[in-house]
Scaffold this motif. Structure first.
Motif: not given
Length: 73
Positions: A15-28, A41-55
């Motif tokens: 599990x990693x976290x990436x920051x999106x261009x709009x400043x939100x964060x997405x779990x991968x 290897x297969x990548x899956x993304x959390x559907x909804x971005x979050x406001x913090x990296x912890x979330x």
């Protein structure tokens, strides 16, 4: 933020976290099958971005648990 790794049988979910261009964060989640000659290897993304990296990390962990829970060994 450090990656989190879970293992079930021959599968490893990282599990990693990436920051999106709009400043939100997405779990991968990267799911790897460890028994193959070439590592698959297969990548899956959390559907909804979050406001913090912890979330985003928590959402990614939940996704990893769902993916690993559905695997048949």
């Amino acid at each position: 933020m450090d990656d989190v790794t879970y293992t079930k049988g021959i599968y490893t979910a990282t599990v990693t976290v990436r920051q999106l261009a709009n400043g939100r964060f997405q779990g991968v989640v990267s799911l790897a099958r460890d028994d193959a000659t070439e590592r698959e290897t297969t990548a899956y993304e959390v559907e909804a971005p979050n406001t913090t990296a912890t979330e985003a990390l928590e959402e990614g962990k939940a996704l990893a648990h769902r993916i690993l829970g559905e695997l048949e060994l």
